[in-house]
Design a protein around this motif. Sequence first.
Motif, PDB file in Angstrom:
ATOM      1  N   SER A 140      -7.818  -7.361  11.150  1.00 11.55           N
ATOM      2  CA  SER A 140      -7.219  -6.030  11.136  1.00 11.55           C
ATOM      3  C   SER A 140      -7.860  -5.185  10.048  1.00 11.55           C
ATOM      4  O   SER A 140      -8.314  -5.706   9.017  1.00 11.55           O
ATOM      5  CB  SER A 140      -5.709  -6.119  10.872  1.00 11.55           C
ATOM      6  N   ALA A 141      -7.866  -3.859  10.283  1.00 10.14           N
ATOM      7  CA  ALA A 141      -8.261  -2.940   9.217  1.00 10.14           C
ATOM      8  C   ALA A 141      -7.211  -2.939   8.121  1.00 10.14           C
ATOM      9  O   ALA A 141      -7.499  -2.645   6.960  1.00 10.14           O
ATOM     10  CB  ALA A 141      -8.443  -1.529   9.779  1.00 10.14           C
ATOM     11  N   GLY A 142      -5.964  -3.269   8.485  1.00 13.00           N
ATOM     12  CA  GLY A 142      -4.913  -3.521   7.500  1.00 13.00           C
ATOM     13  C   GLY A 142      -4.138  -2.300   7.049  1.00 13.00           C
ATOM     14  O   GLY A 142      -4.271  -1.199   7.577  1.00 13.00           O
ATOM     15  N   GLY A 143      -3.279  -2.549   6.046  1.00 10.16           N
ATOM     16  CA  GLY A 143      -2.463  -1.487   5.473  1.00 10.16           C
ATOM     17  C   GLY A 143      -1.094  -1.344   6.088  1.00 10.16           C
ATOM     18  O   GLY A 143      -0.345  -0.433   5.750  1.00 10.16           O
ATOM     19  N   GLY A 144      -0.699  -2.266   6.991  1.00  5.69           N
ATOM     20  CA  GLY A 144       0.550  -2.100   7.711  1.00  5.69           C
ATOM     21  C   GLY A 144       1.808  -2.243   6.884  1.00  5.69           C
ATOM     22  O   GLY A 144       2.869  -1.757   7.290  1.00  5.69           O
ATOM     23  N   CYS A 145       1.730  -2.924   5.737  1.00  2.63           N
ATOM     24  CA  CYS A 145       2.933  -3.173   4.932  1.00  2.63           C
ATOM     25  C   CYS A 145       3.202  -2.095   3.888  1.00  2.63           C
ATOM     26  O   CYS A 145       4.277  -2.073   3.283  1.00  2.63           O
ATOM     27  CB  CYS A 145       2.820  -4.525   4.217  1.00  2.63           C
ATOM     28  N   THR A 146       2.235  -1.227   3.643  1.00  2.00           N
ATOM     29  CA  THR A 146       2.347  -0.289   2.518  1.00  2.00           C
ATOM     30  C   THR A 146       2.410   1.166   2.959  1.00  2.00           C
ATOM     31  O   THR A 146       2.217   2.072   2.150  1.00  2.00           O
ATOM     32  CB  THR A 146       1.158  -0.501   1.568  1.00  2.00           C
ATOM     33  N   VAL A 147       2.704   1.384   4.244  1.00  2.00           N
ATOM     34  CA  VAL A 147       2.805   2.740   4.794  1.00  2.00           C
ATOM     35  C   VAL A 147       4.199   2.945   5.366  1.00  2.00           C
ATOM     36  O   VAL A 147       4.753   2.047   5.992  1.00  2.00           O
ATOM     37  CB  VAL A 147       1.752   2.962   5.905  1.00  2.00           C
ATOM     38  N   ALA A 148       4.772   4.121   5.147  1.00  2.00           N
ATOM     39  CA  ALA A 148       6.097   4.426   5.694  1.00  2.00           C
ATOM     40  C   ALA A 148       6.020   4.518   7.218  1.00  2.00           C
ATOM     41  O   ALA A 148       5.035   4.994   7.783  1.00  2.00           O
ATOM     42  CB  ALA A 148       6.609   5.737   5.125  1.00  2.00           C
ATOM     43  N   GLY A 149       7.068   4.053   7.894  1.00  2.00           N
ATOM     44  CA  GLY A 149       7.129   4.108   9.346  1.00  2.00           C
ATOM     45  C   GLY A 149       7.326   5.520   9.860  1.00  2.00           C
ATOM     46  O   GLY A 149       7.641   6.455   9.107  1.00  2.00           O
ATOM     47  N   GLU A 150       7.165   5.678  11.168  1.00  2.00           N
ATOM     48  CA  GLU A 150       7.249   7.006  11.777  1.00  2.00           C
ATOM     49  C   GLU A 150       8.622   7.638  11.575  1.00  2.00           C
ATOM     50  O   GLU A 150       8.730   8.836  11.301  1.00  2.00           O
ATOM     51  CB  GLU A 150       6.931   6.918  13.266  1.00  2.00           C
ATOM     52  N   SER A 151       9.686   6.853  11.717  1.00  2.00           N
ATOM     53  CA  SER A 151      11.030   7.437  11.594  1.00  2.00           C
ATOM     54  C   SER A 151      11.333   7.860  10.159  1.00  2.00           C
ATOM     55  O   SER A 151      12.165   8.735   9.929  1.00  2.00           O
ATOM     56  CB  SER A 151      12.090   6.454  12.088  1.00  2.00           C
ATOM     57  N   ARG A 152      10.670   7.265   9.187  1.00  2.00           N
ATOM     58  CA  ARG A 152      10.779   7.712   7.801  1.00  2.00           C
ATOM     59  C   ARG A 152      10.032   9.019   7.608  1.00  2.00           C
ATOM     60  O   ARG A 152      10.503   9.941   6.931  1.00  2.00           O
ATOM     61  CB  ARG A 152      10.211   6.658   6.844  1.00  2.00           C
ATOM     62  N   GLN A 153       8.881   9.091   8.209  1.00  2.00           N
ATOM     63  CA  GLN A 153       8.053  10.283   8.037  1.00  2.00           C
ATOM     64  C   GLN A 153       8.676  11.512   8.675  1.00  2.00           C
ATOM     65  O   GLN A 153       8.592  12.615   8.133  1.00  2.00           O
ATOM     66  CB  GLN A 153       6.657  10.029   8.609  1.00  2.00           C
ATOM     67  N   ASP A 154       9.304  11.341   9.852  1.00  2.00           N
ATOM     68  CA  ASP A 154       9.899  12.518  10.504  1.00  2.00           C
ATOM     69  C   ASP A 154      11.396  12.659  10.224  1.00  2.00           C
ATOM     70  O   ASP A 154      12.039  13.611  10.690  1.00  2.00           O
ATOM     71  CB  ASP A 154       9.637  12.506  12.010  1.00  2.00           C
ATOM     72  N   GLY A 155      11.972  11.706   9.499  1.00  2.00           N
ATOM     73  CA  GLY A 155      13.372  11.793   9.106  1.00  2.00           C
ATOM     74  C   GLY A 155      14.374  11.421  10.171  1.00  2.00           C
ATOM     75  O   GLY A 155      15.585  11.580   9.966  1.00  2.00           O
ATOM     76  N   SER A 156      13.920  10.885  11.291  1.00  2.00           N
ATOM     77  CA  SER A 156      14.836  10.615  12.408  1.00  2.00           C
ATOM     78  C   SER A 156      15.626   9.326  12.238  1.00  2.00           C
ATOM     79  O   SER A 156      16.578   9.089  12.978  1.00  2.00           O
ATOM     80  CB  SER A 156      14.043  10.561  13.715  1.00  2.00           C
ATOM     81  N   TRP A 157      15.250   8.470  11.293  1.00  2.00           N
ATOM     82  CA  TRP A 157      15.869   7.152  11.182  1.00  2.00           C
ATOM     83  C   TRP A 157      17.385   7.232  10.996  1.00  2.00           C
ATOM     84  O   TRP A 157      18.118   6.393  11.521  1.00  2.00           O
ATOM     85  CB  TRP A 157      15.250   6.365  10.019  1.00  2.00           C
ATOM     86  N   SER A 158      17.869   8.237  10.261  1.00  2.00           N
ATOM     87  CA  SER A 158      19.302   8.312   9.962  1.00  2.00           C
ATOM     88  C   SER A 158      20.139   8.652  11.195  1.00  2.00           C
ATOM     89  O   SER A 158      21.329   8.328  11.251  1.00  2.00           O
ATOM     90  CB  SER A 158      19.563   9.348   8.861  1.00  2.00           C
ATOM     91  N   GLN A 159      19.528   9.293  12.198  1.00  2.00           N
ATOM     92  CA  GLN A 159      20.257   9.632  13.422  1.00  2.00           C
ATOM     93  C   GLN A 159      20.340   8.445  14.393  1.00  2.00           C
ATOM     94  O   GLN A 159      21.210   8.415  15.262  1.00  2.00           O
ATOM     95  CB  GLN A 159      19.597  10.819  14.145  1.00  2.00           C
TER      96      GLN A 159
END
Length: 255
Positions: A140-159
């Motif tokens: 893998s090119a990597g970096g999967g553990c140290t990046v915020a997920g999509e729902s964190r980035q767009d703020g939808s996780w709380s809904q």
Amino acid sequence: MWSRRSLLRAALFAAASPAVRADEFEGDPYRSGVWIDMRREYLGGAAVVYDARVGVEAPAFAEDPMNVPVSVRVDPALGPVSKISVFVDRNPIRHVLDYEPMQALPAIAFRFKLEQASPVRAAARTADGVWHVGGTLVDSAGGGCTVAGESRQDGSWSQTLGQVSARLFERAEGSRLRVRVMHPMDTGLAGGIPAFYMKRLSVQDAGGHELARVLPFEPVSENPVFSFDFAHTPAGGVRLVGIDNDGNRIAGQVQ
């Protein structure tokens, strides 16, 4: 008769010979230095056998390091399996998931985050206490553990937090339960975002008896999807009960 010098030279040669030198990787087919410490930390002093009957399938190259599919299936010839643990040697958080099949088959599929190319392993504990370990290599090119997920980035996780969708699929050899739980599954390694993850999900029958239990850790992918296999379709459907590390409850039902 050999001289003392000749005997000493022979002893030194024998000590350095690959044929008699102890295997520093203790039989590990991937010859991973970190695994030696990992197996002692996570598997304790129990016997470990590297066993092709513990099948681990994942892509040779992970195009999306935040969503790497993996499936684990243990050959029935090993007998009853009380626990399956999944590890990634070169992740910053190496313990990915524990699974207790109970009344399910010893098989599970899900997605996980991968930080860099690594062996991915599954260890299955049989009734005699032995851990049978299988694995595969994933690049893998990597970096999967140290990046915020999509729902964190767009703020939808709380809904959507804690929402459950699930379905039972009838198959010739039994049934498969596929479950999706909406959760950001934050590793705590992305800047300013603490660890926040689902830590237990229980599959129960209509009477509340536990059929299987999965204990995910931070490297499981955002909005995790789990697949469980059963030899027979649970009568009356199934209930899903879980909790995350912040005390939020998870509940769902499949008829």
